[in-house]
Enzyme design. Structure first.
Site, PDB file in Angstrom:
ATOM      1  N   HIS A  52      44.657  46.299  43.308  1.00 42.94           N
ATOM      2  CA  HIS A  52      43.569  46.248  43.752  1.00 42.94           C
ATOM      3  C   HIS A  52      43.321  46.906  44.987  1.00 42.94           C
ATOM      4  O   HIS A  52      44.408  47.426  44.659  1.00 42.94           O
ATOM      5  CB  HIS A  52      42.723  45.403  44.405  1.00 42.94           C
ATOM      6  CG  HIS A  52      43.182  44.402  45.172  1.00 42.94           C
ATOM      7  ND1 HIS A  52      44.876  44.166  45.116  1.00 42.94           N
ATOM      8  CD2 HIS A  52      42.801  43.738  46.770  1.00 42.94           C
ATOM      9  CE1 HIS A  52      44.913  43.138  45.779  1.00 42.94           C
ATOM     10  NE2 HIS A  52      43.975  43.479  47.034  1.00 42.94           N
ATOM     11  N   HIS A  54      42.947  47.051  48.246  1.00 44.13           N
ATOM     12  CA  HIS A  54      42.854  47.229  49.334  1.00 44.13           C
ATOM     13  C   HIS A  54      44.668  48.012  50.312  1.00 44.13           C
ATOM     14  O   HIS A  54      45.406  47.712  49.139  1.00 44.13           O
ATOM     15  CB  HIS A  54      43.615  45.731  49.807  1.00 44.13           C
ATOM     16  CG  HIS A  54      41.428  44.871  49.865  1.00 44.13           C
ATOM     17  ND1 HIS A  54      41.927  43.421  49.816  1.00 44.13           N
ATOM     18  CD2 HIS A  54      40.601  45.081  50.559  1.00 44.13           C
ATOM     19  CE1 HIS A  54      40.587  42.949  50.139  1.00 44.13           C
ATOM     20  NE2 HIS A  54      39.858  44.383  50.018  1.00 44.13           N
ATOM     21  N   ASP A  56      46.638  47.324  51.886  1.00 45.02           N
ATOM     22  CA  ASP A  56      48.117  46.754  51.808  1.00 45.02           C
ATOM     23  C   ASP A  56      48.743  46.933  50.417  1.00 45.02           C
ATOM     24  O   ASP A  56      49.796  46.580  50.436  1.00 45.02           O
ATOM     25  CB  ASP A  56      47.988  45.414  52.550  1.00 45.02           C
ATOM     26  CG  ASP A  56      47.393  44.813  51.366  1.00 45.02           C
ATOM     27  OD1 ASP A  56      45.972  44.841  51.846  1.00 45.02           O
ATOM     28  OD2 ASP A  56      47.895  43.625  51.806  1.00 45.02           O
ATOM     29  N   HIS A  57      48.035  47.048  49.399  1.00 44.49           N
ATOM     30  CA  HIS A  57      48.307  47.527  48.307  1.00 44.49           C
ATOM     31  C   HIS A  57      48.430  48.709  47.298  1.00 44.49           C
ATOM     32  O   HIS A  57      48.984  48.961  46.727  1.00 44.49           O
ATOM     33  CB  HIS A  57      47.225  46.420  47.395  1.00 44.49           C
ATOM     34  CG  HIS A  57      47.270  45.173  47.369  1.00 44.49           C
ATOM     35  ND1 HIS A  57      48.267  43.846  46.898  1.00 44.49           N
ATOM     36  CD2 HIS A  57      47.169  44.436  48.630  1.00 44.49           C
ATOM     37  CE1 HIS A  57      47.859  43.137  46.914  1.00 44.49           C
ATOM     38  NE2 HIS A  57      47.145  43.353  48.945  1.00 44.49           N
ATOM     39  N   HIS A 108      38.660  37.832  44.765  1.00 40.54           N
ATOM     40  CA  HIS A 108      39.251  39.073  45.861  1.00 40.54           C
ATOM     41  C   HIS A 108      38.339  40.001  45.766  1.00 40.54           C
ATOM     42  O   HIS A 108      37.301  40.790  47.380  1.00 40.54           O
ATOM     43  CB  HIS A 108      40.713  38.475  45.698  1.00 40.54           C
ATOM     44  CG  HIS A 108      41.374  39.359  47.084  1.00 40.54           C
ATOM     45  ND1 HIS A 108      41.199  38.489  48.305  1.00 40.54           N
ATOM     46  CD2 HIS A 108      41.459  40.449  47.294  1.00 40.54           C
ATOM     47  CE1 HIS A 108      42.031  39.516  49.412  1.00 40.54           C
ATOM     48  NE2 HIS A 108      42.058  40.034  48.360  1.00 40.54           N
ATOM     49  N   ASP A 134      46.231  39.889  45.157  1.00 38.87           N
ATOM     50  CA  ASP A 134      45.995  38.878  46.068  1.00 38.87           C
ATOM     51  C   ASP A 134      44.689  37.678  45.133  1.00 38.87           C
ATOM     52  O   ASP A 134      44.169  36.779  46.010  1.00 38.87           O
ATOM     53  CB  ASP A 134      45.311  39.422  47.076  1.00 38.87           C
ATOM     54  CG  ASP A 134      45.758  40.133  48.492  1.00 38.87           C
ATOM     55  OD1 ASP A 134      47.200  39.908  47.781  1.00 38.87           O
ATOM     56  OD2 ASP A 134      45.631  41.144  48.690  1.00 38.87           O
ATOM     57  N   HIS A 172      51.585  37.862  48.340  1.00 38.78           N
ATOM     58  CA  HIS A 172      51.914  37.326  49.859  1.00 38.78           C
ATOM     59  C   HIS A 172      52.802  36.057  49.921  1.00 38.78           C
ATOM     60  O   HIS A 172      52.906  35.096  49.421  1.00 38.78           O
ATOM     61  CB  HIS A 172      50.546  37.233  50.544  1.00 38.78           C
ATOM     62  CG  HIS A 172      49.727  38.536  50.360  1.00 38.78           C
ATOM     63  ND1 HIS A 172      49.486  39.597  51.392  1.00 38.78           N
ATOM     64  CD2 HIS A 172      49.053  39.498  50.351  1.00 38.78           C
ATOM     65  CE1 HIS A 172      49.170  40.184  52.172  1.00 38.78           C
ATOM     66  NE2 HIS A 172      48.239  40.545  50.775  1.00 38.78           N
TER      67      HIS A 172
HETATM   68 FE    FE Z   1      46.674  41.712  50.316  1.00 38.12          FE
HETATM   69 ZN    ZN Z   2      43.795  42.145  48.957  1.00 35.99          ZN
END
Ligand code: FE
Ligand code: ZN
Length: 260
Positions: A52, A54, A56-57, A108, A134, A172
């Site tokens: 996805h 985001h 942090d990915h 998410h 996530d 995570h």
């Molecule tokens: Fe994340």
């Molecule tokens: Zn995420």
């Protein structure tokens, strides 16, 4: 195949899967620790799988593509660094000699996907393998930033239907805080208490609690257990208006959001 959870930021895992020569990485939010692992194990990065959009990915996708020439695969309907191969439900990604089936798991984010392969050879033992970003965490699930509780429940149902021995790679390390909440929902769940003890021990030793398995999560994860009478009853205590699977799920998710 070998599976390595590369730690990044506060609690992300960037999963590296390799055969001793070639590797893939899932959701590289940062390039530096991935490049370091590739060098350490003398690996060539073939592919980058993104679940996805985001940051942090995806934050390390450009730099890794530039450094390694790796091919990028991601959800068709999300904004991730171009160019990438856009994936829909039912598509297959062939990489490292494995076939990954694409599952659309909105909730998410609206276009979130998961990567599933039924056959991955880990040192002679063949297991199914799932990268779920996530969507599913050990003892928990992702927050509903772009989707509805009904969408997330149906996404989690898809994952819960995978074989029990599926190796589940979540993005995570949220396990201990998830389990504190899970125990508030199901204080009488003995499997949950035992699992928490094992996870506390792992974290005390600085080790990841992941990967988990579908069978383990079915025993302990309140978000996969919303049809269990114990979980439904707890949800009804939190919100007396719950009346079906979707409203039980929505209540448990809401309860978790405000849980301290
Ligand atoms: Fe994340
Ligand atoms: Zn995420």
């Amino acid at each position: 195949m070998y599976l390595i959870p590369i730690s990044a930021f506060a609690d992300n895992y960037l999963w590296l899967l390799h055969d001793g020569k070639r590797a893939l990485v899932v959701d590289p939010g940062d390039a530096a620790p991935v490049l370091q692992a590739l060098e350490q194990h003398a690996l060539q990065l073939d592919s980058i799988l993104v679940t996805h959009h985001h940051q942090d990915h995806t934050g390390g996708v450009e730099a890794l593509r530039k450094a390694c020439g790796a091919k990028v695969y991601g959800p068709a309907t999300e904004q991730i660094p171009q160019p990438f191969t856009p994936l829909h439900d039912g598509d297959t990604v062939h990489t490292l000699g494995l076939d990954f089936h694409i599952l659309e798991v909105p909730g998410h984010t609206a276009g979130h996907i998961a990567f599933y392969t039924p056959f991955c050879n880990f040192d002679g033992s063949i297991k199914p393998l799932l990268f779920c970003g996530d969507t599913l965490f050990s003892g928990g699930c992702g927050r509903l930033f772009e989707g509805t509780p009904t969408q997330m429940l149906s996404s989690l149902d898809k994952l819960a239907a995978l074989p029990g021995d599926t190796v589940v790679c979540c993005a995570h390390e949220y396990t201990l805080s998830n389990l504190r909440f899970a125990l508030a929902v199901e204080p009488g769940n003995a499997d949950l208490a035992a699992y928490q003890a094992r996870c506390v021990h792992l974290r005390e030793e600085g080790r990841p609690t992941l990967p988990t398995s579908i069978a383990q999560e079915l025993l302990i994860n309140p978000f996969l257990r919303t049809r269990q009478p114990s979980v439904a009853a707890a949800a009804r205590r939190f919100d007396p208006s719950v009346h079906d699977d979707n409203t039980v799920f929505a209540a448990v998710r809401q309860w978790k959001n405000q849980f301290k």
